[in-house]
Each structure stands twice: as C-alpha cells, then as structure tokens.
Design an enzyme around this catalytic site. Structure first.
Site, mmCIF file in Angstrom:
data_model
loop_
_atom_site.group_PDB
_atom_site.id
_atom_site.type_symbol
_atom_site.label_atom_id
_atom_site.label_comp_id
_atom_site.label_asym_id
_atom_site.label_seq_id
_atom_site.Cartn_x
_atom_site.Cartn_y
_atom_site.Cartn_z
ATOM 1 N N TYR A 1 104.817 -9.413 -39.851
ATOM 2 C CA TYR A 1 105.679 -8.844 -40.887
ATOM 3 C C TYR A 1 104.952 -7.897 -41.839
ATOM 4 O O TYR A 1 105.552 -7.359 -42.751
ATOM 5 C CB TYR A 1 106.335 -9.968 -41.695
ATOM 6 C CG TYR A 1 105.345 -10.968 -42.258
ATOM 7 C CD1 TYR A 1 104.721 -10.735 -43.475
ATOM 8 C CD2 TYR A 1 105.032 -12.131 -41.566
ATOM 9 C CE1 TYR A 1 103.805 -11.645 -43.991
ATOM 10 C CE2 TYR A 1 104.124 -13.043 -42.069
ATOM 11 C CZ TYR A 1 103.516 -12.793 -43.282
ATOM 12 O OH TYR A 1 102.606 -13.694 -43.786
ATOM 13 N N LEU B 1 100.260 -6.004 -39.235
ATOM 14 C CA LEU B 1 100.241 -6.078 -37.774
ATOM 15 C C LEU B 1 101.476 -5.437 -37.139
ATOM 16 O O LEU B 1 101.558 -5.329 -35.917
ATOM 17 C CB LEU B 1 100.139 -7.538 -37.322
ATOM 18 C CG LEU B 1 98.779 -8.181 -37.555
ATOM 19 C CD1 LEU B 1 98.861 -9.695 -37.418
ATOM 20 C CD2 LEU B 1 97.735 -7.613 -36.614
ATOM 21 N N GLU C 1 93.699 -13.798 -40.343
ATOM 22 C CA GLU C 1 94.476 -14.425 -41.420
ATOM 23 C C GLU C 1 93.672 -15.500 -42.166
ATOM 24 O O GLU C 1 94.208 -16.174 -43.035
ATOM 25 C CB GLU C 1 95.772 -15.016 -40.862
ATOM 26 C CG GLU C 1 96.615 -14.040 -40.065
ATOM 27 C CD GLU C 1 97.140 -12.840 -40.851
ATOM 28 O OE1 GLU C 1 96.835 -12.711 -42.052
ATOM 29 O OE2 GLU C 1 97.867 -12.024 -40.265
#
Length: 139
Positions: A11, A14, A82
């Site tokens: 979202y 990426l 992440e």
C-alpha cells in the site's frame, strides 16, 4: 495461520511506480491487482506509510502474488525491509493475515504489514492521517 504461501497486500513504497517496487518486486511476482484492505486507516510516516487497523475505512493498494520459486526469498526480503522479526517488541510493523477485496467483491487472504501496537498507539494520538487511504493521492 495458514501454511500456504499467501500473496502480499502492498500500500506504500512497494506499489507500482513507487520507490521500492523495482528494487524488491521486479522479477519476483506473477501478478499485481488493485485491492482494498477494509477496516484500516493509512498514516503518513517518515517517507513511507503505516496501516492502522480501525473499523470502517479502507486502504487502497495492490495484491501482489509472488512467483512460487521466489516466495521464500520475497517473504524474507520484505520482512527485512519492514524491519519485522516475529515477537520482537521493537518492530515497526507486524506481518498479519487479513482479507483484502479485489474488484469490489472477491476476498483474498494476504499478508499485510500493519503498524506495530506501540506505533499504532502513537499514530492514533498524533499521526498525520492520509485521507481516502491512498498513498499515491497524498498531499
């Protein structure tokens, strides 16, 4: 938790045409389809967004299905990107299984990186909400 390989709901950076797409997803995916994550808000971060789960609103993104031969490597590289380590209280994100919606109706189970609880609490108090839940449309 399922043991089958799940697609990824992306979202932010990426997404296609965003800063991390080519570096992390190019050549590793079979498909990318527009999708919506229900019951979530999108907050602006330091160059990247955070999803915070909240009943009602939705976040826009893409459902990315990895090539089978790339799945394990992609999962590992996205966890590193992440900064996600299972059970680590210092995580910025948690990787969770959630249903995302494609084409307005079809639901698909996917991995989603959501803000870790301490980050989510801070964002709810003082974060900058991205209205409409679309990283590309932010101002």
């Amino acid at each position: 938790m399922t043991s089958d390989p799940l697609p990824f709901f992306v979202y932010g950076t990426l997404r296609p045409d965003q800063s991390n797409h080519a570096a992390f997803l190019h050549g590793r995916v079979l498909t990318e389809e527009p999708a919506v994550l229900p019951d979530a808000l999108l907050y602006d971060g330091p160059g990247y967004p955070y999803v915070v789960e909240e009943p009602g609103p939705s976040v826009h993104g893409e459902l990315v299905t990895a090539r089978p031969d790339e799945y394990g490597a992609l999962l590992a590289v996205l966890d590193r990107l992440e900064e996600y380590r299972p059970g680590d209280p210092r995580n910025l994100y948690e990787r969770v299984e959630r249903d995302v919606v494609l084409g307005g109706a079809r639901r698909v189970r996917a991995w989603v990186y959501v803000a870790a609880p301490r980050i989510a609490a801070r964002l709810r108090k003082e974060g900058r909400l991205i209205e409409g839940g679309d990283w590309r449309a932010r101002r």
